[in-house]
Motif scaffolding. Structure first.
Motif, PDB file in Angstrom:
ATOM      1  N   UNK A 164       1.612   4.547  -6.372  1.00  0.00           N
ATOM      2  CA  UNK A 164       1.988   4.196  -5.008  1.00  0.00           C
ATOM      3  C   UNK A 164       3.447   4.541  -4.746  1.00  0.00           C
ATOM      4  N   UNK A 165       4.239   4.672  -5.798  1.00  0.00           N
ATOM      5  CA  UNK A 165       5.650   4.986  -5.632  1.00  0.00           C
ATOM      6  C   UNK A 165       5.900   6.359  -5.055  1.00  0.00           C
ATOM      7  N   UNK A 166       4.892   7.230  -5.064  1.00  0.00           N
ATOM      8  CA  UNK A 166       5.057   8.566  -4.509  1.00  0.00           C
ATOM      9  C   UNK A 166       5.033   8.574  -2.983  1.00  0.00           C
ATOM     10  N   UNK A 167       4.623   7.458  -2.356  1.00  0.00           N
ATOM     11  CA  UNK A 167       4.550   7.410  -0.909  1.00  0.00           C
ATOM     12  C   UNK A 167       5.931   7.126  -0.328  1.00  0.00           C
ATOM     13  N   UNK A 168       6.176   7.633   0.887  1.00  0.00           N
ATOM     14  CA  UNK A 168       7.481   7.425   1.506  1.00  0.00           C
ATOM     15  C   UNK A 168       7.509   6.117   2.284  1.00  0.00           C
ATOM     16  N   UNK A 169       8.667   5.807   2.851  1.00  0.00           N
ATOM     17  CA  UNK A 169       8.860   4.526   3.533  1.00  0.00           C
ATOM     18  C   UNK A 169       8.066   4.412   4.824  1.00  0.00           C
ATOM     19  N   UNK A 170       7.564   5.530   5.351  1.00  0.00           N
ATOM     20  CA  UNK A 170       6.782   5.487   6.583  1.00  0.00           C
ATOM     21  C   UNK A 170       5.319   5.130   6.334  1.00  0.00           C
ATOM     22  N   UNK A 171       4.944   5.062   5.065  1.00  0.00           N
ATOM     23  CA  UNK A 171       3.565   4.701   4.734  1.00  0.00           C
ATOM     24  C   UNK A 171       3.318   3.231   5.054  1.00  0.00           C
ATOM     25  N   UNK A 172       2.300   2.964   5.847  1.00  0.00           N
ATOM     26  CA  UNK A 172       1.965   1.599   6.249  1.00  0.00           C
ATOM     27  C   UNK A 172       0.780   1.112   5.439  1.00  0.00           C
ATOM     28  N   UNK A 173       0.884  -0.080   4.876  1.00  0.00           N
ATOM     29  CA  UNK A 173      -0.144  -0.583   3.971  1.00  0.00           C
ATOM     30  C   UNK A 173      -0.849  -1.797   4.551  1.00  0.00           C
ATOM     31  N   UNK A 174      -2.156  -1.827   4.336  1.00  0.00           N
ATOM     32  CA  UNK A 174      -2.984  -2.976   4.703  1.00  0.00           C
ATOM     33  C   UNK A 174      -3.911  -3.275   3.543  1.00  0.00           C
ATOM     34  N   UNK A 175      -4.547  -4.433   3.588  1.00  0.00           N
ATOM     35  CA  UNK A 175      -5.469  -4.826   2.530  1.00  0.00           C
ATOM     36  C   UNK A 175      -6.813  -5.227   3.123  1.00  0.00           C
ATOM     37  N   UNK A 176      -7.845  -5.135   2.299  1.00  0.00           N
ATOM     38  CA  UNK A 176      -9.196  -5.508   2.700  1.00  0.00           C
ATOM     39  C   UNK A 176     -10.003  -5.808   1.465  1.00  0.00           C
ATOM     40  N   UNK A 177     -11.302  -5.946   1.636  1.00  0.00           N
ATOM     41  CA  UNK A 177     -12.181  -6.202   0.503  1.00  0.00           C
ATOM     42  C   UNK A 177     -13.450  -5.388   0.676  1.00  0.00           C
ATOM     43  N   UNK A 178     -13.933  -4.813  -0.418  1.00  0.00           N
ATOM     44  CA  UNK A 178     -15.156  -4.018  -0.417  1.00  0.00           C
ATOM     45  C   UNK A 178     -15.894  -4.297  -1.714  1.00  0.00           C
ATOM     46  N   UNK A 179     -17.172  -4.683  -1.600  1.00  0.00           N
ATOM     47  CA  UNK A 179     -17.965  -5.020  -2.780  1.00  0.00           C
ATOM     48  C   UNK A 179     -17.323  -6.138  -3.603  1.00  0.00           C
ATOM     49  N   UNK A 180     -16.615  -7.034  -2.929  1.00  0.00           N
ATOM     50  CA  UNK A 180     -15.972  -8.134  -3.614  1.00  0.00           C
ATOM     51  C   UNK A 180     -14.654  -7.801  -4.274  1.00  0.00           C
ATOM     52  N   UNK A 181     -14.211  -6.545  -4.192  1.00  0.00           N
ATOM     53  CA  UNK A 181     -12.975  -6.109  -4.836  1.00  0.00           C
ATOM     54  C   UNK A 181     -11.866  -5.927  -3.803  1.00  0.00           C
TER      55      UNK A 181
END
Length: 412
Positions: free
Chosen positions: A255-272
């Motif tokens: 994930x460190x390869x992404x720049x500061x403009x990368x926007x992150x969100x979270x979710x769940x799929x198949x319980x993970x």
């Protein structure tokens, strides 16, 4: 049906959706006792979670809630619930067929759309700390503590020094946890400082990032990137529903390869737990933590390019795999549902008949959790109301009879 052995009836009933079982309670007392039994409710939920049968999509429009079966999109049902007064009502999470509903931080409930039963949470005041002028943003979370077999609601309230303090970093959060088993709230005394950076006004303006994502007995929130604050750049905070403590979740090493403009969100799929990395609204990478807590288990599942028909592509989250595992249902911008083909990489709009043009979606399993009788307080309230209605009717009938007996005389 009277001649069918009860073990066969039980096996048949386990395969039916909860809505049907609610109606079947009136067939006979033994069937009603079976459907209401805690063992059957647990077995029915376990089978539904394993087979993924009878999945529903809960749609929230501007003022109303709607439900539709994932396998039959032509029958949209208006979901009636007692929380509407004072609305519009927010849906802040789902778990095992229940959804969390909120009209305000002190007006919360757990609701089962399949059985239409509701459990209102006891009101818990928000105590402003000395020196604060107003309450700011409120974060919610809802999940199941499988160790203690308890459903829990988390409420985190941000405080502000004054109404112009949009960053809201002046005061620590008030964090309270509700337990369905004890039907009571507990305040969490130790809250990490990093929680104070959870809110960022424009980040939370449009989408439901304030609602915790449930995975592996933990609720998760992603900290928004803040210019000049490296410590806050895209961290995942978790709240353990068992220990009721906060911690952090390690991000993928790449994930460190992404720049500061990368926007992150979270979710769940198949319980993970899933992490979505949006690159300048052009495409989104979806990662999955296949073994919870293990950083090495983060795997990039797929990449979704911005749909040509969308002007913006600022939010996306996966909801569920298709039964053949070849497609994933995505919610985009909190307005549309689309199937993403994992083989062809193409997007297809999920068209739902007679649904609102814009909506947010929540995936719900069919379950009997909360039972068919509902919240004892709500049942008692309804019984008292029915009794009052009957008494009012008797009084009206008596007044009418008295009027007829006094006002009219039979002349022979």
């Amino acid at each position: 049906m009277a001649t069918v052995p009860m073990d066969i009836v039980r096996d048949i009933f386990l395969r039916l959706p909860a809505k049907t079982l609610v109606r079947f309670r009136v067939l006979a007392k033994p069937y009603c006792a079976l459907i209401d039994s805690p063992d059957f409710i647990a077995s029915h939920l376990d089978r539904t979670l394993r087979t993924k049968d009878h999945l529903m999509i809960l749609l929230r429009g501007a003022l109303h809630l709607y439900s539709v079966d994932l396998d039959s999109l032509d029958n949209v049902t208006d979901v009636e619930h007692p929380m509407k007064p004072g609305g519009p009502t927010e849906v802040f999470g789902s778990c095992n067929g229940l959804v969390g509903l909120s009209n305000s931080p002190t007006d919360l409930a757990l609701f089962n759309p399949s059985t239409r039963q509701i459990h209102r949470l006891p009101a818990s005041s928000v105590d402003l700390p000395e020196g604060s002028a107003t309450r700011g943003y409120v974060f919610y979370g809802f999940g199941y503590d499988s160790v203690n077999e308890d459903y829990k609601v988390v409420r985190m309230v941000q405080f502000k020094r004054d109404s112009d303090d949009e960053l809201g970093c002046s005061f620590p959060y008030e964090v309270k946890v509700y337990s369905l088993k004890s039907n009571s709230w507990t305040r969490i005394g130790t809250v990490p400082v990093i929680i104070q950076f959870l809110f960022y006004f424009y980040y939370h303006l449009l989408f439901r990032r304030g609602y915790g994502v449930l995975a592996a007995n933990n609720l998760h929130w992603v900290l928004p990137p803040r210019p000049g604050l490296v410590v806050c750049n895209s961290l995942i905070v978790r709240f353990d529903l068992v220990s009721e403590e906060f911690d952090k979740v390690p991000l993928p090493q790449d994930i460190g390869n992404y720049n500061s403009d990368t926007q992150m969100d979270i979710g769940v799929l198949n319980g993970c737990l899933c992490l979505m990395c949006n690159h300048d609204q052009t495409y989104t990478d979806v990662w999955m933590m296949k073994e919870y807590g293990a950083r090495d288990s983060w795997t990039k599942l797929f990449t979704v390019q911005k749909p040509k028909s969308f002007k913006s592509f600022s939010y996306m989250r996966p909801l569920v795999y298709s039964k053949d595992q070849n497609k994933v249902l995505l919610e985009i911008n909190n307005t549309k549902l689309m199937w993403f083909d994992l083989i062809t990489k193409k997007l297809t709009t999920l068209r739902i008949k007679d649904c609102p043009s814009s909506y947010s979606a929540e995936l719900i399993v069919s379950s009997l959790v909360l039972g068919c009788k509902g919240d004892p307080k709500e049942v008692k309230r309804r019984q008292q109301q029915q009794q009052r209605d009957q008494e009012d009717k008797k009084r009206q009938n008596k007044k009418r009879d008295d009027f007829l007996s006094k006002g009219f005389k039979l002349v022979l």
